[in-house]
Structures are given as structure tokens and as C-alpha cells.
Design an enzyme around this catalytic site. Sequence first.
Site, PDB file in Angstrom:
ATOM      1  N   LEU A  73      41.239  36.460  41.068  1.00 29.80           N
ATOM      2  CA  LEU A  73      41.087  35.160  41.715  1.00 29.80           C
ATOM      3  C   LEU A  73      40.767  34.024  40.736  1.00 29.80           C
ATOM      4  O   LEU A  73      40.650  32.877  41.143  1.00 29.80           O
ATOM      5  CB  LEU A  73      40.015  35.244  42.814  1.00 29.80           C
ATOM      6  CG  LEU A  73      40.371  36.210  43.959  1.00 29.80           C
ATOM      7  CD1 LEU A  73      39.218  36.344  44.942  1.00 29.80           C
ATOM      8  CD2 LEU A  73      41.637  35.756  44.680  1.00 29.80           C
ATOM      9  N   LYS A 124      44.231  34.113  36.289  1.00 29.45           N
ATOM     10  CA  LYS A 124      44.790  34.456  34.971  1.00 29.45           C
ATOM     11  C   LYS A 124      45.773  35.613  35.024  1.00 29.45           C
ATOM     12  O   LYS A 124      46.468  35.878  34.049  1.00 29.45           O
ATOM     13  CB  LYS A 124      43.674  34.745  33.972  1.00 29.45           C
ATOM     14  CG  LYS A 124      42.887  36.026  34.207  1.00 29.45           C
ATOM     15  CD  LYS A 124      41.828  36.173  33.115  1.00 29.45           C
ATOM     16  CE  LYS A 124      40.976  37.411  33.291  1.00 29.45           C
ATOM     17  NZ  LYS A 124      39.949  37.524  32.235  1.00 29.45           N
ATOM     18  N   LEU A 132      35.359  37.969  42.448  1.00 28.20           N
ATOM     19  CA  LEU A 132      36.602  37.392  41.912  1.00 28.20           C
ATOM     20  C   LEU A 132      37.722  38.429  41.833  1.00 28.20           C
ATOM     21  O   LEU A 132      38.702  38.229  41.108  1.00 28.20           O
ATOM     22  CB  LEU A 132      36.338  36.768  40.537  1.00 28.20           C
ATOM     23  CG  LEU A 132      35.410  35.549  40.563  1.00 28.20           C
ATOM     24  CD1 LEU A 132      35.090  35.085  39.146  1.00 28.20           C
ATOM     25  CD2 LEU A 132      36.022  34.409  41.363  1.00 28.20           C
ATOM     26  N   TYR A 171      25.701  51.767  35.802  1.00 26.52           N
ATOM     27  CA  TYR A 171      26.510  50.821  35.035  1.00 26.52           C
ATOM     28  C   TYR A 171      26.406  51.114  33.535  1.00 26.52           C
ATOM     29  O   TYR A 171      25.310  51.167  32.982  1.00 26.52           O
ATOM     30  CB  TYR A 171      26.090  49.382  35.295  1.00 26.52           C
ATOM     31  CG  TYR A 171      26.463  48.858  36.665  1.00 26.52           C
ATOM     32  CD1 TYR A 171      27.340  49.536  37.499  1.00 26.52           C
ATOM     33  CD2 TYR A 171      25.943  47.641  37.131  1.00 26.52           C
ATOM     34  CE1 TYR A 171      27.676  49.048  38.745  1.00 26.52           C
ATOM     35  CE2 TYR A 171      26.277  47.145  38.377  1.00 26.52           C
ATOM     36  CZ  TYR A 171      27.142  47.852  39.182  1.00 26.52           C
ATOM     37  OH  TYR A 171      27.474  47.357  40.422  1.00 26.52           O
TER      38      TYR A 171
END
Length: 313
Positions: A216, A219, A211, A53
Site C-alpha cells: 500500500l 512501490k 501497509l 520476532y
Amino acid sequence: MQQRQLGRSSLSIAPLVLGGNVFGWTADAAASFAILDAFVDAGFNAVDTADVYGAWAPAGFGASEAVLGAWFKASGKRDKVVLATKVGWRTESGELNAAHIENAVEASLKRLQTDYIDLYQAHKDDPATPQEETMAAFDKLVRAGKVRAIGSSNFTAERIRSANAIAAATGAARFETEQPHYNLMERKVVEPALAELALSDGIGLIPYFGLAAGFLTGKYRSEADLAKSPRGARAKAYLNARGLSVLGALDMVAARHGATPAQVALAWQMAKPFIAAPIASATSVEQLIEILASAALKLGDEDMAQLDQASAF
């Protein structure tokens, strides 16, 4: 807060995991520290990251772990966190061999400024390395006290079964968790095979992209909305009839509960008997507060049926 056991391990976590993929990327160090403080102070305890990451951001490979390690040192809250990280994403094959795992865990421990990792996960399958070698390497880390439990990510049910059969035959640590891609828009990776495995073999599922890259939250409802965030491009694939149907169902369930679509989407996952806890990330404390409320949201049978139907695949 009710804790959920991760597989058959000694690890127990609150029903929502904080995703560290944004640390050192869309959340700088100051924002990340504030998010982590608010998360732990609210009674939650599980944080997920990975050595890779940050590789796509200017900060580079290891950035998320480095931010998290700096926060551990500054806050003194390492003992309040169930720390999960991952190894084995960066190359196409060979990253789950014994030598790489041994070197990678030492690098992660250094970046994280800790002497143990609670849950160490194989980030993706590595068909080029015999599973006997991989499981023995992970078991060595558990026996050395550097890792408390191990898990997989992006594995099929078949490959988890074969890895755990090897562990059982050799007395090694087994995969206690699997981290799959799962949410209302992405169900087929988990259902039915991984869901059945979780229930039959006691494997804790901790899905990522809870999400759906922000879709979800509600937006992103048109092409014009995609520019609202760096992650908007990932939501584009969901702007179709099924995606809009899911958003419509989320809106209706949210209205019944006085909740937000994001809260409902995460609560739907938490209500699934084969899910230990979904992972969701936040780039501000305000976003975090919204998603944390999902843990207190109890959906009824009608809610679940409506969401299941809208997201059917």
C-alpha cells in the site's frame, strides 16, 4: 496528540503503533534506536513486538525484544512507551498453557530489560489448551503487576467472546484488545464479525500489516518491483486487478490531500470507528516520518467511500 483507549483498560495510545517486527532483522540495532527515538520524540507512544520476532533472521528468536530492551536501557525512555508484546506463536499447539505463559513472560521481561509489560497478547489461538487455564494464567500476571492488560491476536470473534465470558465468570482480567490482519487489501478477517465485537464489547482492534507488507506504499506495481525489498515476496499476492484498483484509489485520494499512498492507507484505518490504531513498521527514520504524518490526515466521506469501494471484497 489525541489518545485512544485500548478496550476498557487504563492504557491509552496515540493513533499509530510502531511495529517492532523489523528490529534485529531489516533494521539493525542502530537503525532501530534511531527509529524508536524519532517515534517517541514525535509524541507517539505505542510499540508492538513479540517473543518470536527475529526467529526468521540470523539474530534468532527474541531478537526484536532484545533490541527494544537495549534501547530502553540506553535511552531511559521506558516510561514514555506503552509496550506490547506477544506469546504463543512458535509451536502448533499448547503454547497458551499456564506453564509456558509463566516461563515466556519471564524471558520476555529479561530481554526487554523491564519489570512490566503494558499489553501482553496471545499471539494466536491455542485450541489444545482450555481457555480457563489460559485466562487464569494471564490474570495471575496482571495481579502480580508484571502485566497491565491482556489481549489476543489472530483470534476469531467467537473465541474472544468465550474467553472473556470465562474471565467475567471468574473475575479474571479479560482480553482488552485483538490484533488482526487488516488493511485495505485484507478486510474480511475483521469485517464484519470482529468489527461488530469491537463496537459492542469495547475491544480495541490494533491491526498488523497496516501497509500490506509494503504494497500500500505504492512501490510494488509490477513483478519487477518485488525485488526492491525482502518483504516484496509477500506483496506478490496483491498484484491483481483488485490490488491495482486499490492503488489507483490511493493515488487519487493522496493527490487531493497532498499526501502519499501509505499515509492515506493508514488514515483510512484510523477513520474506521472499530479501529483503535493500526500497526506499521519502518526500517529508516525517513520511512517513519512519512507514516507518522498519517495521524494528522483527515479523510472526508468521499475519500472513505472511494477507498471502501475500490477495496470491496
